[in-house]
Design a protein around this motif. Sequence first.
Motif, PDB file in Angstrom:
ATOM      1  N   HIS A  54      12.043   7.471  -0.829  1.00  0.00           N
ATOM      2  CA  HIS A  54      13.115   8.441  -1.097  1.00  0.00           C
ATOM      3  C   HIS A  54      13.999   7.960  -2.248  1.00  0.00           C
ATOM      4  N   GLY A  55      14.323   6.680  -2.242  1.00  0.00           N
ATOM      5  CA  GLY A  55      15.148   6.118  -3.320  1.00  0.00           C
ATOM      6  C   GLY A  55      14.426   6.210  -4.645  1.00  0.00           C
ATOM      7  N   PHE A  56      13.148   5.905  -4.622  1.00  0.00           N
ATOM      8  CA  PHE A  56      12.326   5.990  -5.833  1.00  0.00           C
ATOM      9  C   PHE A  56      12.352   7.422  -6.373  1.00  0.00           C
ATOM     10  N   THR A  57      12.091   8.372  -5.478  1.00  0.00           N
ATOM     11  CA  THR A  57      12.025   9.792  -5.862  1.00  0.00           C
ATOM     12  C   THR A  57      13.321  10.251  -6.501  1.00  0.00           C
ATOM     13  N   LYS A  58      14.433   9.938  -5.841  1.00  0.00           N
ATOM     14  CA  LYS A  58      15.718  10.448  -6.318  1.00  0.00           C
ATOM     15  C   LYS A  58      16.082   9.837  -7.679  1.00  0.00           C
ATOM     16  N   SER A  59      15.818   8.544  -7.825  1.00  0.00           N
ATOM     17  CA  SER A  59      16.181   7.871  -9.082  1.00  0.00           C
ATOM     18  C   SER A  59      15.297   8.327 -10.232  1.00  0.00           C
ATOM     19  N   LEU A  60      13.983   8.372  -9.986  1.00  0.00           N
ATOM     20  CA  LEU A  60      13.083   8.777 -11.078  1.00  0.00           C
ATOM     21  C   LEU A  60      13.311  10.246 -11.449  1.00  0.00           C
ATOM     22  N   ALA A  61      13.628  11.064 -10.447  1.00  0.00           N
ATOM     23  CA  ALA A  61      13.871  12.488 -10.729  1.00  0.00           C
ATOM     24  C   ALA A  61      14.969  12.638 -11.788  1.00  0.00           C
ATOM     25  N   MET A  62      16.008  11.815 -11.657  1.00  0.00           N
ATOM     26  CA  MET A  62      17.107  11.886 -12.632  1.00  0.00           C
ATOM     27  C   MET A  62      16.637  11.427 -14.015  1.00  0.00           C
ATOM     28  N   GLU A  63      15.809  10.374 -14.030  1.00  0.00           N
ATOM     29  CA  GLU A  63      15.402   9.790 -15.311  1.00  0.00           C
ATOM     30  C   GLU A  63      14.519  10.715 -16.135  1.00  0.00           C
TER      31      GLU A  63
ATOM     32  N   GLY B 217      13.898  15.727  -7.131  1.00  0.00           N
ATOM     33  CA  GLY B 217      14.716  14.774  -6.362  1.00  0.00           C
ATOM     34  C   GLY B 217      14.885  15.211  -4.923  1.00  0.00           C
ATOM     35  N   ALA B 218      14.057  16.151  -4.489  1.00  0.00           N
ATOM     36  CA  ALA B 218      14.227  16.735  -3.150  1.00  0.00           C
ATOM     37  C   ALA B 218      13.271  16.097  -2.141  1.00  0.00           C
ATOM     38  N   ASN B 219      13.635  16.259  -0.884  1.00  0.00           N
ATOM     39  CA  ASN B 219      12.740  15.843   0.200  1.00  0.00           C
ATOM     40  C   ASN B 219      12.451  17.059   1.074  1.00  0.00           C
ATOM     41  N   TYR B 220      11.192  17.288   1.355  1.00  0.00           N
ATOM     42  CA  TYR B 220      10.792  18.389   2.235  1.00  0.00           C
ATOM     43  C   TYR B 220      10.295  17.829   3.554  1.00  0.00           C
ATOM     44  N   SER B 221      11.005  18.158   4.632  1.00  0.00           N
ATOM     45  CA  SER B 221      10.571  17.768   5.973  1.00  0.00           C
ATOM     46  C   SER B 221       9.551  18.775   6.458  1.00  0.00           C
TER      47      SER B 221
ATOM     48  N   GLY C  86      10.189   7.475   7.969  1.00  0.00           N
ATOM     49  CA  GLY C  86      10.989   6.896   6.883  1.00  0.00           C
ATOM     50  C   GLY C  86      12.382   7.496   6.869  1.00  0.00           C
ATOM     51  N   GLN C  87      12.535   8.634   7.551  1.00  0.00           N
ATOM     52  CA  GLN C  87      13.858   9.284   7.618  1.00  0.00           C
ATOM     53  C   GLN C  87      14.652   8.781   8.809  1.00  0.00           C
ATOM     54  N   ARG C  88      13.942   8.527   9.926  1.00  0.00           N
ATOM     55  CA  ARG C  88      14.676   8.278  11.178  1.00  0.00           C
ATOM     56  C   ARG C  88      14.332   6.933  11.822  1.00  0.00           C
ATOM     57  N   GLY C  89      13.306   6.201  11.294  1.00  0.00           N
ATOM     58  CA  GLY C  89      12.871   4.956  11.938  1.00  0.00           C
ATOM     59  C   GLY C  89      11.947   5.239  13.105  1.00  0.00           C
ATOM     60  N   GLN C  90      11.160   4.250  13.470  1.00  0.00           N
ATOM     61  CA  GLN C  90      10.250   4.392  14.610  1.00  0.00           C
ATOM     62  C   GLN C  90       9.991   3.024  15.233  1.00  0.00           C
TER      63      GLN C  90
ATOM     64  N   THR D  74       0.825  -1.218   0.000  1.00  0.00           N
ATOM     65  CA  THR D  74       0.000   0.000   0.000  1.00  0.00           C
ATOM     66  C   THR D  74       0.851   1.257   0.000  1.00  0.00           C
ATOM     67  N   ASN D  75       1.944   1.248   0.741  1.00  0.00           N
ATOM     68  CA  ASN D  75       2.713   2.487   0.927  1.00  0.00           C
ATOM     69  C   ASN D  75       3.866   2.645  -0.057  1.00  0.00           C
ATOM     70  N   LEU D  76       4.382   1.551  -0.575  1.00  0.00           N
ATOM     71  CA  LEU D  76       5.522   1.674  -1.502  1.00  0.00           C
ATOM     72  C   LEU D  76       5.177   1.177  -2.912  1.00  0.00           C
ATOM     73  N   ASN D  77       4.659  -0.035  -3.007  1.00  0.00           N
ATOM     74  CA  ASN D  77       4.360  -0.547  -4.352  1.00  0.00           C
ATOM     75  C   ASN D  77       3.301   0.312  -5.047  1.00  0.00           C
TER      76      ASN D  77
END
Length: 248
Positions: A163-172, A236-240, A145-149, A113-116
Amino acid sequence: MDNNKKRIVLVTGATGGLGTAMCKKLYDDGFLVVGNFRSSSKAEEWKNEMKNGGYEIELFKGDVSDFDSAGQMIKEIESTVGPVDTLVNNAGITRDSRLINMKREDWYEVINTNLNSVFNCTKHVLPGMIERKFGRIINISSVNGQRGQFGQTNYSAAKAGMHGFTKSLAMEVAKSGITVNTISPGYIATDMVMAVPAKVLDQIVAQVPMGRLGGTWEVAHLVCFLASEETSFITGANYSINGGQHVY
Ligand code: CAA
Ligand code: NAP
């Protein structure tokens, strides 16, 4: 503005706490907003409430954890409303427990639900965005997802994966006029957070320098910022957005 000229935004999990606030703010900002929902029980009531508040927002049924269901839903949106310019991957769930107690289905349900879901929805809107040379993909991750819980190995893994998805697709897709970014909210006052045992939640809020939960409108505002035309060089950015709970 003529509806034909408005950018079309799809918000998944639209009837939830954050989804509702995003839909309203995007609508206020002049977007043509369509929402996704999973459970029929809430949909009619939600649409009526929106309509009474002056918001004309169509809802489309689909299970974003399922590739074919997400594809079918997006096909329906594109044939009845128009091409999706902006996708907000917002739908999500929690199934919290320590790993030692975690059921196998709680792992898979959260990852699906959250990643796929991010793959399932993005895959279907991307070809059109590339063809039209415009797109905004906004992935709703989490501070966890940044720090664990503690109690969220499944959820934190899924949200970190975004985050990995975002950064990789941003480049593509950078050369196709498409931006891909992540928003990582802290604890925001919605049903998802209210399901945390009160005693545990009090302890969590006590760790937030601002001493409070975030408001849904605060996250919605950031979504609108990233959906706007003017943020074309942010990718490719992350906004906290967490009241200072996690600074790095
Ligand atoms: N750090 C360290 N130890 C902890 C702990 C923590 N945060 N929380 C609990 N423990 C310890 C307890 O003290 C206890 O220790 P002892 O056995 O020595 O007494 C042990 O772990 C077991 O604690 P519980 O009995 O509470 O464990 P449980 O298995 O019944 O419940 C839990 C665990 C389900 C994870 C519960 O603590 C919980 O719901 N925590 C909240 C998790 C959370 O923050 N979820 C966020 C949901 S909202 C969301 O996800 C949105 C977002 O993106 C921010
Ligand atoms: P919420 O009120 O529980 O809303 C979640 C929405 O997702 C619901 O509308 C739900 O629909 C929908 N959904 C769940 N599974 C789905 C599926 N398979 N297909 C389609 N829709 C599905 O939670 P929220 O707080 O608004 O959360 C929205 C997003 O923000 C989530 O991704 C969450 O992880 C993230 N987030 C929340 C917080 C927070 O503190 N609230 C913090 C960080 C990140 P149903 O009601 O039909 O199940």
